[in-house]
Structures are given as structure tokens and as C-alpha cells.
Motif scaffolding. Structure first.
Motif, short mmCIF file in Angstrom:
data_model
loop_
_atom_site.label_atom_id
_atom_site.label_comp_id
_atom_site.label_asym_id
_atom_site.label_seq_id
_atom_site.Cartn_x
_atom_site.Cartn_y
_atom_site.Cartn_z
N ALA A 130 0.85 -1.19 -0.09
CA ALA A 130 -0.06 -0.01 0.09
C ALA A 130 0.87 1.26 0.12
N ASN A 131 1.83 1.07 0.84
CA ASN A 131 2.90 2.27 0.70
C ASN A 131 3.44 2.61 -0.42
N ILE A 132 4.04 1.59 -1.14
CA ILE A 132 4.67 1.66 -2.46
C ILE A 132 3.76 2.31 -3.51
N ILE A 133 2.35 1.60 -3.44
CA ILE A 133 1.48 2.21 -4.63
C ILE A 133 0.62 3.39 -4.46
N PRO A 138 -4.18 6.07 -9.99
CA PRO A 138 -5.32 4.96 -9.47
C PRO A 138 -5.37 3.71 -10.68
N GLN A 139 -5.11 4.05 -11.97
CA GLN A 139 -5.05 2.92 -12.94
C GLN A 139 -3.92 2.03 -12.78
N ILE A 156 -4.61 -5.30 1.07
CA ILE A 156 -3.97 -3.81 0.66
C ILE A 156 -4.82 -2.67 0.63
N LEU A 157 -6.14 -3.06 -0.04
CA LEU A 157 -7.15 -2.24 -0.08
C LEU A 157 -7.67 -1.72 1.20
N VAL A 164 -11.36 6.31 -1.45
CA VAL A 164 -10.30 5.53 -2.59
C VAL A 164 -10.59 4.23 -2.87
N ARG A 165 -11.19 3.33 -1.72
CA ARG A 165 -11.74 1.79 -1.82
C ARG A 165 -12.63 1.84 -3.00
N LEU A 166 -13.46 2.95 -2.89
CA LEU A 166 -14.75 2.87 -3.73
C LEU A 166 -14.04 3.08 -5.42
#
Length: 344
Positions: A130-133, A138-139, A156-157, A164-166
Motif C-alpha cells: 500500500a505504501n509503495i502504490i 489509480p489505474q 492492501i485495499l 479511494v477504496r470505492l
């Protein structure tokens, strides 16, 4: 053979004790295979190895690869029956680790390429990924989550904010394929590697089923909130995802033999909590696949059971679903009765 990040595996192994190496190897296996090995050890060995596994903190990618390579090399010293065969190693690792992770390891051990790009993320902690991305487009985040296993993607989500999750879940549901150039670019972003392995054809990933699989592994509260948000944005998509999700009520679609197989792997206390919130039809399905005495005892326990938090019931049901998915992946049961007409 070039070593990833110029790290010498021999130096890594030199810093590790034998018990640490054994612990990493055992943690690489599934529970059943690890249990089989434990049964061949002395009690003191089990205790030492178990303590080492429980206390192991540095389970890094480099250490895992170094230990696996040493393990394969050691086996080759004692036998040449098939061990030198890539096919043998692939089958052995697939049986131990599952197809996805085995494929990554075969590249590392046999081809010496090491996990690069997206594959390297499979071995990282969800918070790390998660920290990396988190600052990527978003794509790109969508492709990463679609590429990884559903359980890891769900973890991760859960690190992202609700809004952001949505957005990401709806992007995953709408994704159908990724062009080679996009995969190449993404792998270069992650490791500046892997460009030649993307292939000439578009890679199919994402889609409604991928979204449903990730939703299956989310915390119940988070899953409910996310589904409500998706429904507000696109009711048809929400319904399609819901239809593809495997939920506790879907256990009714598993045949009797499958239910019996599942029950052998489900602890009694866990089953009792899960059934507290189940409808009568599913309860009857469970009772009918138990011995008469066991069914009567479970019924009595349910009647005597005091109030229980809804969250505890949902957690128990999620754990049973996780066991069911594991058995399904192993080919021991068939879940999702909706596709039955396609089989002969």
C-alpha cells in the motif's frame, strides 16, 4: 547467475542459523504439509522449530529465496531422481505453495531471475505494498490489485481511505485486460525489470469476478460499506458483484459430500458461532451431514448459547468461508452451485 540487488545468497545464509533456515522453509509450506513434517520430528525438535517459526521476524524475500535455493541444492546432493527436472520442482512447489506463488518461485530457483516487478509484491506485507502504490495513478493501483491474489489485495485495499477504496473497486470491476505496453511500464515502475516477460498479447485481469473475490476477503463492515457505496454509484454493477460473491448462505449449494469434508476442517466452537446467525435451511443442511449425536449436541449448544455480537458471528462465518475456499482450491469440494449445469 546474477543475484537480486547484488545481495549474495551465501552471505544471507551465513547470517542465519540452521533453525532459522528450517523455520523459513516450514513457513513457506501450507499447514497440512508443515504438519506432515512435524509428525516426523522428535518432541524437542518440534518445540524448537515451532518457537523459531513463531518468533521469526525477518521473513524477507531475499532470505526466502536463499533458503529455497539451498534446499533444492541439498536435495540434489542426495538424489538425482527427478530433482534436476524443472517439471518436478514446479509440481512440488505447486503442491506446497499453490500455483501462483509456485510460478514465482520457479522463476527464482530454476531460472535464477528472481521475483521482479509485480511478482515481487506477492511476497510483501500488505501495508508495504500500500505504501509503495499509494502515490501512483489509480489505474496503476487497479492493475496491481487485479494482478495479486484476492486475499492480499483485500488486505492492501483496507489500507486506503473509504473514498479511494470505492474508486479502486469500481475500476477493478470495469477492467478487462491490460495491454503489454502498460504491463511493461508498470513493471519498470516497480522494479525497472520484467519488460520482456509481459508477452505479446494483452493480459486479461480484473473484472467483476476479481472485484467479487477481493470483496470476499474484506472485513465484513468494510465490505458492507463498500458495497453500499458501489450500489449508490452503479446499482447494476453492485448487483453483479454481489451475485458473484461467495457468502455464507452459499454453503447451501455445496453437495452433501462437500459439506461433510468442510465440517471435518471446521472447529466446533467456530461452527457454533457461525450458525448462530444462519437461517434454518442452512442449519438443517449442516445438521443432516453430521452424525445424529453430533447434530443433537450442536442443537443443544445453540439453544443454550447466550447472546453473541453480530461481529463475532460474521467473523466466524468469514473464517469458515476461508476454509471452504481453501478446500475448493485444493479440489476437495466444489463451491458455487450456479455453474453446475456446465459439468457432466
Amino acid at each position: 547467475m546474477p543475484n537480486e540487488d547484488n545481495v549474495n545468497p551465501e552471505e544471507i545464509l551465513a547470517e542465519m542459523s540452521g533453525i532459522e533456515r528450517a523455520a523459513i522453509l516450514m513457513l513457506s509450506l501450507n499447514e497440512d504439509d508443515a504438519a506432515t513434517i512435524f509428525r516426523h520430528l522428535e518432541p524437542k525438535q518440534v518445540q524448537r522449530l515451532g518457537m523459531a517459526m513463531a518468533s521469526l521476524e525477518d521473513f524477507s524475500h531475499e532470505r526466502v529465496v536463499a533458503v529455497h535455493r539451498l534446499f533444492i541444492d541439498d536435495i540434489q546432493k542426495y538424489t538425482n531422481i527427478g530433482i534436476g527436472s524443472e517439471d518436478f520442482v514446479r509440481k512440488a512447489l505447486t503442491a506446497a505453495l499453490g500455483e501462483d506463488r509456485a510460478s514465482s518461485l520457479v522463476d527464482q530457483i530454476i531460472m535464477g531471475s528472481g521475483a521482479k516487478g509485480l511478482d515481487s509484491l506477492k511476497w510483501m506485507d500488505a501495508r508495504q505494498v500500500a505504501n509503495i502504490i499509494q502515490n501512483e495513478h489509480p489505474q496503476i493501483q487497479t492493475i496491481v490489485l487485479s494482478y495479486l491474489e484476492a486475499e492480499q489485495s483485500a488486505e492492501i485495499l483496507s489500507q486506503f481511505a473509504e473514498k479511494v477504496r470505492l474508486d479502486l473497486m469500481m475500476r477493478i470491476a470495469n477492467l478487462e485486460e491490460v495491454q503489454p505496453a502498460a504491463l511493461t511500464e508498470l513493471n519498470e515502475i516497480m522494479e525497472k525489470q520484467f519488460a520482456g516477460q509481459a508477452g505479446a498479447q494483452a493480459a486479461k485481469m480484473g473484472g467483476l469476478k476479481a472485484a467479487a473475490n477481493i470483496m470476499n476477503f474484506l472485513d465484513t463492515n468494510m465490505e458492507g460499506m463498500l458495497m453500499d457505496s458501489i450500489r449508490e454509484s452503479d446499482e447494476e454493477m453492485a448487483q453483479q458483484i454481489q451475485d458473484l460473491m461467495f457468502v455464507f448462505e452459499n454453503l447451501i449449494d455445496i453437495d452433501d459430500r462437500g459439506i461433510q469434508t468442510l465440517l471435518r476442517d471446521v472447529p466446533g466452537e467456530l461452527l457454533q458461532k457461525a450458525l448462530k446467525g444462519a437461517d434454518d435451511t442452512l442449519k438443517d443442511k449442516i445438521f443432516n451431514n453430521m452424525s445424529k449425536r453430533a447434530a443433537e449436541m450442536l442443537k443443544d449448544d445453540l439453544e443454550a448459547m447466550g447472546p453473541i455480537k453480530v461481529s463475532e458471528v460474521e467473523t466466524a462465518q468469514k473464517e469458515i468461508l476461508s476454509i471452504a475456499r481453501r478446500l475448493s482450491e485444493a479440489g476437495e469440494i466444489m463451491i458455487g452451485g450456479g455453474g453446475g449445469d456446465e459439468f457432466l
